[in-house]
Design a protein around this motif. Structure first.
Motif, PDB file in Angstrom:
ATOM      1  N   GLN A 198      37.049 -14.399  89.672  1.00 57.46           N
ATOM      2  CA  GLN A 198      37.326 -15.751  89.186  1.00 57.46           C
ATOM      3  C   GLN A 198      36.940 -15.886  87.713  1.00 57.46           C
ATOM      4  OE1 GLN A 198      35.839 -18.943  91.705  1.00 57.46           O
ATOM      5  NE2 GLN A 198      36.115 -17.669  93.526  1.00 57.46           N
ATOM      6  N   TYR A 199      35.791 -15.311  87.348  1.00 57.72           N
ATOM      7  CA  TYR A 199      35.373 -15.353  85.939  1.00 57.72           C
ATOM      8  C   TYR A 199      36.369 -14.615  85.053  1.00 57.72           C
ATOM      9  CZ  TYR A 199      30.691 -17.063  87.254  1.00 57.72           C
ATOM     10  OH  TYR A 199      29.634 -17.813  87.717  1.00 57.72           O
ATOM     11  N   GLN A 200      36.859 -13.477  85.534  1.00 55.31           N
ATOM     12  CA  GLN A 200      37.804 -12.699  84.735  1.00 55.31           C
ATOM     13  C   GLN A 200      39.130 -13.429  84.578  1.00 55.31           C
ATOM     14  OE1 GLN A 200      37.616  -9.128  87.086  1.00 55.31           O
ATOM     15  NE2 GLN A 200      35.866  -8.301  85.929  1.00 55.31           N
ATOM     16  N   LEU A 201      39.558 -14.152  85.624  1.00 55.51           N
ATOM     17  CA  LEU A 201      40.762 -14.962  85.528  1.00 55.51           C
ATOM     18  C   LEU A 201      40.553 -16.114  84.542  1.00 55.51           C
ATOM     19  CD1 LEU A 201      43.638 -15.553  86.519  1.00 55.51           C
ATOM     20  CD2 LEU A 201      42.627 -16.891  88.384  1.00 55.51           C
ATOM     21  N   ALA A 202      39.373 -16.733  84.615  1.00 55.97           N
ATOM     22  CA  ALA A 202      39.045 -17.805  83.682  1.00 55.97           C
ATOM     23  C   ALA A 202      39.031 -17.302  82.242  1.00 55.97           C
ATOM     24  CB  ALA A 202      37.694 -18.414  84.041  1.00 55.97           C
ATOM     25  N   ALA A 231      30.606 -22.771  81.056  1.00 53.21           N
ATOM     26  CA  ALA A 231      29.428 -22.661  80.186  1.00 53.21           C
ATOM     27  C   ALA A 231      28.412 -21.715  80.824  1.00 53.21           C
ATOM     28  CB  ALA A 231      28.814 -24.038  79.976  1.00 53.21           C
ATOM     29  N   PHE A 232      27.830 -20.880  80.000  1.00 52.99           N
ATOM     30  CA  PHE A 232      26.888 -19.859  80.482  1.00 52.99           C
ATOM     31  C   PHE A 232      25.772 -20.462  81.328  1.00 52.99           C
ATOM     32  CE2 PHE A 232      22.992 -17.298  79.527  1.00 52.99           C
ATOM     33  CZ  PHE A 232      23.347 -16.169  80.263  1.00 52.99           C
ATOM     34  N   HIS A 233      25.204 -21.588  80.887  1.00 46.03           N
ATOM     35  CA  HIS A 233      24.034 -22.127  81.577  1.00 46.03           C
ATOM     36  C   HIS A 233      24.349 -22.654  82.971  1.00 46.03           C
ATOM     37  CE1 HIS A 233      25.695 -25.917  79.950  1.00 46.03           C
ATOM     38  NE2 HIS A 233      25.095 -26.482  80.990  1.00 46.03           N
ATOM     39  N   THR A 234      25.637 -22.779  83.312  1.00 45.42           N
ATOM     40  CA  THR A 234      26.012 -23.277  84.641  1.00 45.42           C
ATOM     41  C   THR A 234      26.187 -22.165  85.664  1.00 45.42           C
ATOM     42  OG1 THR A 234      28.414 -23.170  84.239  1.00 45.42           O
ATOM     43  CG2 THR A 234      27.248 -25.178  83.528  1.00 45.42           C
ATOM     44  N   LEU A 282      23.475 -15.297  86.028  1.00 53.77           N
ATOM     45  CA  LEU A 282      23.750 -15.239  84.596  1.00 53.77           C
ATOM     46  C   LEU A 282      24.246 -13.852  84.187  1.00 53.77           C
ATOM     47  CD1 LEU A 282      20.577 -17.200  83.419  1.00 53.77           C
ATOM     48  CD2 LEU A 282      22.927 -18.070  83.488  1.00 53.77           C
ATOM     49  N   LEU A 283      23.633 -12.814  84.750  1.00 51.72           N
ATOM     50  CA  LEU A 283      24.043 -11.453  84.412  1.00 51.72           C
ATOM     51  C   LEU A 283      25.397 -11.107  85.032  1.00 51.72           C
ATOM     52  CD1 LEU A 283      20.588  -9.659  84.725  1.00 51.72           C
ATOM     53  CD2 LEU A 283      21.843 -10.170  82.622  1.00 51.72           C
ATOM     54  N   LEU A 284      25.639 -11.575  86.242  1.00 55.86           N
ATOM     55  CA  LEU A 284      26.952 -11.355  86.852  1.00 55.86           C
ATOM     56  C   LEU A 284      28.048 -11.954  85.973  1.00 55.86           C
ATOM     57  CD1 LEU A 284      28.702 -10.476  89.300  1.00 55.86           C
ATOM     58  CD2 LEU A 284      28.406 -12.805  90.165  1.00 55.86           C
ATOM     59  N   PHE A 285      27.808 -13.152  85.475  1.00 57.01           N
ATOM     60  CA  PHE A 285      28.775 -13.817  84.606  1.00 57.01           C
ATOM     61  C   PHE A 285      29.054 -12.976  83.358  1.00 57.01           C
ATOM     62  CE2 PHE A 285      29.337 -16.733  80.932  1.00 57.01           C
ATOM     63  CZ  PHE A 285      30.582 -17.243  81.266  1.00 57.01           C
ATOM     64  N   LEU A 286      27.994 -12.545  82.682  1.00 53.41           N
ATOM     65  CA  LEU A 286      28.176 -11.785  81.441  1.00 53.41           C
ATOM     66  C   LEU A 286      28.929 -10.486  81.685  1.00 53.41           C
ATOM     67  CD1 LEU A 286      24.758 -12.256  79.604  1.00 53.41           C
ATOM     68  CD2 LEU A 286      26.942 -13.395  79.127  1.00 53.41           C
TER      69      LEU A 286
END
Length: 284
Positions: free
Chosen positions: A34-38, A46-49, A63-67
C-alpha cells in the motif's frame, strides 16, 4: 510464587507466539505494498502517522517499515548496537518477518545466549541468522569489530542504543554507511546543544542516571555533518530517526529537532536537567 512465575512464563510465550504468527508478517507485506502504491501515486502518508509496535520498544517497527517500503529493502542488512537479546529491538521485526540479517552487539552473554536460542528456529531454521557479538562498545573499537564481522560499505539500517556514548560511537563510525539511522538521544536536555564528554569506561547509570549521551540538537548537528537529515522520532522523542540526505527527498520531508519533542512526557522531562545543568558539557 510458583504460580505467578508460571503465568508470567505462559503469557510471555503466548505474546511471542502471537507476534510470530504468519498473519503478522502477511499484514505488514500488504501494508508495504500500500505504501509503495501511495508512493507511485504521490499520496504518501505523513511519516509520524505510520508508527506501530511489534517487537520494538515503541513505534519504531512501523516507522521503519514505512521508510523501507519506499527506499526498498536492498541487501536487508542491519547493525544494532546495544541490542539486548535482539528479540525486542529495532531490528528484530525486520529479521523475523522480512528475513533481514546483520549484527547484534550486546555486552551481556546471558542475553546473547537467549537471543541465539530464539533465532535458531526463527523465522525458519533455513533463514540467514543474525550474528551476535559480545563487546563493550567504544569509539576506539567499533570500526574494527564491524570489519572483523565481515560488514563494510552500504547497509540498510543502523540502530544505536547503549545508554551512554551513543553520540561518540556514531561520530567514530566510518566502516559502514547506513541508509537509515535510529539513535537514542536525551530528551531531558531539551533544546540545549550539549553532549556529555566521552568516557570510554562509562557504564550506566554512572554519576547520575541522565548524565550521559547527547541532546536532540547536538545529535542533529552530528547527523548533518555525517550526511543525514532528521525525518522524525518515536512519540516520546528519544529515538531520533535519520535518513541519508539523497533519499526520499520528495516523499519524506525533513523535520526540526524541536518538532520531535512535542509529547507531554518529553516536555515534563526537561525539568530533570536542572539537577545537572552546571555539570561539564561539550557543544555538539
Amino acid at each position: 510464587m510458583w504460580l505467578k512465575n508460571l503465568v508470567k512464563y505462559y503469557f510471555s510465550k503466548r505474546i511471542h507466539r502471537d507476534k510470530l504468527h504468519p498473519s503478522v508478517g502477511i499484514g505488514q507485506r500488504a501494508l508495504m505494498q500500500q505504501y509503495q502504491l501511495a508512493q507511485k501515486n504521490k499520496q504518501v502518508p505523513a511519516f509520524h502517522t505510520t508508527g506501530f509496535k511489534v517487537f520494538s520498544q515503541f513505534e519504531e517497527d512501523g516507522l521503519l517499515l514505512f521508510l523501507f517500503s519506499l527506499i526498498g529493502e536492498g541487501s536487508k542488512t542491519f547493525i544494532e548496537i546495544g541490542s539486548n537479546d535482539g528479540i525486542n529491538s529495532n531490528c528484530s521485526n525486520l529479521a523475523i518477518h522480512f528475513g533481514w540479517s546483520g549484527l547484534f552487539f550486546e555486552g551481556d552473554p546471558k542475553l546473547i545466549r537467549r537471543g541465539e536460542k530464539f533465532y535458531s528456529n526463527i523465522p525458519t531454521p533455513y533463514h540467514p541468522k543474525p550474528t551476535y557479538i559480545q563487546a563493550i562498545i567504544q569509539r576506539e573499537n567499533i570500526n574494527e569489530l564491524i570489519s572483523k564481522a565481515g560488514l563494510s560499505g552500504e547497509i540498510e539500517l543502523l540502530s544505536i542504543d547503549i545508554d551512554g556514548n551513543d553520540y561518540w560511537v556514531w561520530d567514530a563510525l566510518t566502516v559502514v554507511q547506513p541508509k537509515v539511522v535510529v539513535i537514542e538521544t536525551h530528551t531531558e536536555f531539551g533544546l540545549e546543544n550539549i553532549v556529555v564528554p566521552y568516557d570510554p569506561h562509562y557504564m550506566y547509570p554512572g554519576k547520575h542516571p541522565i548524565y550521559h549521551g547527547a541532546s536532540v540538537i547536538a545529535m542533529n548537528n552530528l547527523a548533518e555533518k555525517k550526511g543525514y537529515r532528521l525525518v522524525g522520532a518515536n512519540d516520546l522523542g528519544m529515538n531520533q530517526i535519520y535518513i541519508r540526505k539523497d533519499l526520499l527527498l520528495d516523499e519524506v520531508p525533513s523535520v526540526s529537532p524541536e518538532s520531535t519533542l512535542w509529547h507531554p512526557k518529553a516536555k515534563a522531562d526537561f525539568a530533570k536537567f536542572r539537577e545537572i545543568k552546571d555539570w561539564e558539557y561539550m557543544k555538539g
